[in-house]
Write an enzyme that holds these catalytic residues in place. Structure first.
Site, PDB file in Angstrom:
ATOM      1  N   ASN A  64       0.858  -1.175   0.000  1.00 53.18           N
ATOM      2  CA  ASN A  64       0.000   0.000   0.000  1.00 53.18           C
ATOM      3  C   ASN A  64       0.891   1.220   0.000  1.00 53.18           C
ATOM      4  O   ASN A  64       1.907   1.243   0.711  1.00 53.18           O
ATOM      5  CB  ASN A  64      -0.904  -0.021   1.234  1.00 53.18           C
ATOM      6  CG  ASN A  64      -1.974   1.031   1.174  1.00 53.18           C
ATOM      7  OD1 ASN A  64      -1.703   2.222   1.321  1.00 53.18           O
ATOM      8  ND2 ASN A  64      -3.197   0.591   0.940  1.00 53.18           N
ATOM      9  N   TYR A  67       2.598   3.169   3.320  1.00 49.92           N
ATOM     10  CA  TYR A  67       3.407   2.217   4.087  1.00 49.92           C
ATOM     11  C   TYR A  67       3.352   2.590   5.558  1.00 49.92           C
ATOM     12  O   TYR A  67       3.430   3.769   5.881  1.00 49.92           O
ATOM     13  CB  TYR A  67       4.859   2.247   3.573  1.00 49.92           C
ATOM     14  CG  TYR A  67       5.769   1.291   4.288  1.00 49.92           C
ATOM     15  CD1 TYR A  67       5.803  -0.042   3.921  1.00 49.92           C
ATOM     16  CD2 TYR A  67       6.545   1.724   5.343  1.00 49.92           C
ATOM     17  CE1 TYR A  67       6.607  -0.935   4.590  1.00 49.92           C
ATOM     18  CE2 TYR A  67       7.354   0.837   6.024  1.00 49.92           C
ATOM     19  CZ  TYR A  67       7.383  -0.493   5.641  1.00 49.92           C
ATOM     20  OH  TYR A  67       8.174  -1.379   6.308  1.00 49.92           O
ATOM     21  N   CYS A  72       2.236  -8.713   4.922  1.00 51.27           N
ATOM     22  CA  CYS A  72       3.096  -9.787   4.408  1.00 51.27           C
ATOM     23  C   CYS A  72       2.261 -10.996   3.989  1.00 51.27           C
ATOM     24  O   CYS A  72       1.192 -11.259   4.545  1.00 51.27           O
ATOM     25  CB  CYS A  72       4.083 -10.229   5.479  1.00 51.27           C
ATOM     26  SG  CYS A  72       5.214  -8.946   6.044  1.00 51.27           S
ATOM     27  N   GLU A  74       2.779 -14.153   4.519  1.00 53.89           N
ATOM     28  CA  GLU A  74       2.611 -15.146   5.578  1.00 53.89           C
ATOM     29  C   GLU A  74       1.409 -14.823   6.451  1.00 53.89           C
ATOM     30  O   GLU A  74       0.599 -15.684   6.771  1.00 53.89           O
ATOM     31  CB  GLU A  74       3.874 -15.221   6.458  1.00 53.89           C
ATOM     32  CG  GLU A  74       5.115 -15.614   5.710  1.00 53.89           C
ATOM     33  CD  GLU A  74       5.919 -14.449   5.148  1.00 53.89           C
ATOM     34  OE1 GLU A  74       7.147 -14.575   5.052  1.00 53.89           O
ATOM     35  OE2 GLU A  74       5.323 -13.402   4.791  1.00 53.89           O
ATOM     36  N   CYS A 110       9.764 -12.130   8.172  1.00 53.19           N
ATOM     37  CA  CYS A 110      10.162 -11.010   9.025  1.00 53.19           C
ATOM     38  C   CYS A 110       9.841 -11.354  10.490  1.00 53.19           C
ATOM     39  O   CYS A 110       9.155 -12.343  10.780  1.00 53.19           O
ATOM     40  CB  CYS A 110       9.451  -9.735   8.596  1.00 53.19           C
ATOM     41  SG  CYS A 110       7.684  -9.686   8.998  1.00 53.19           S
TER      42      CYS A 110
END
Length: 155
Positions: A64, A67, A72, A74, A110
């Protein structure tokens, strides 16, 4: 003073060494990466979760311009599974990255995603195998605890 050695073992498998189930999960992550919304980084990440009942769900990164309002791959996959199948444990998560249409070397989640995978393990009371899928091989981590040994939950 106490001193501890924190380490873990991973398995690194060539593509042909993957089980049929893990190949299917890898392919689902590749499909998901192809649909990622990454107009700023051009780094498309796909994730696929395997539920205990054999169901596979996909997620991908959603960027987007405001930010850090994106998410993410996951977490998209894990949250989708938790919302749609709240009573079915997640047993595996495959992650893959693509740039310019090419699969990249293995990437690792992350820190935020690691914590979410760990919370998923805690929620269902079972380990989540994490497959870090690369161009030529896949690194298999037995549990999110291995990726985040000094997690918020464990301290």
């Amino acid at each position: 003073m106490e001193e501890k050695n924190i380490g873990f073992r991973v398995r690194i498998l060539k593509l042909e060494e993957l089980s049929v189930e893990d190949r299917e999960l890898r392919h689902a992550a590749i499909r998901a990466a192809g649909c990622a919304y990454a107009p700023y980084s051009h780094f498309k990440v796909g994730a696929a979760v395997l539920l205990e009942d054999g169901t596979i769900l996909e997620g991908n990164n959603q960027e987007n311009i405001a930010y850090p309002s994106g998410l993410c791959a996951e977490r998209v996959a894990l949250f989708s599974a938790g919302a749609s199948f709240p009573d079915v444990p997640i047993v595996a998560l495959a992650i893959i990255a693509m740039k310019n249409g090419e699969i990249q070397p293995s990437i690792s989640p992350c820190g935020g995603c690691r914590q979410v995978v760990l919370e998923t393990e805690r929620r269902y009371g079972c380990s989540v195998r994490v497959l870090l899928c690369g161009r030529n091989d896949t690194v298999i981590v037995p549990s999110a605890k291995d990726l985040l040994p000094l997690s918020f939950i464990e301290i």
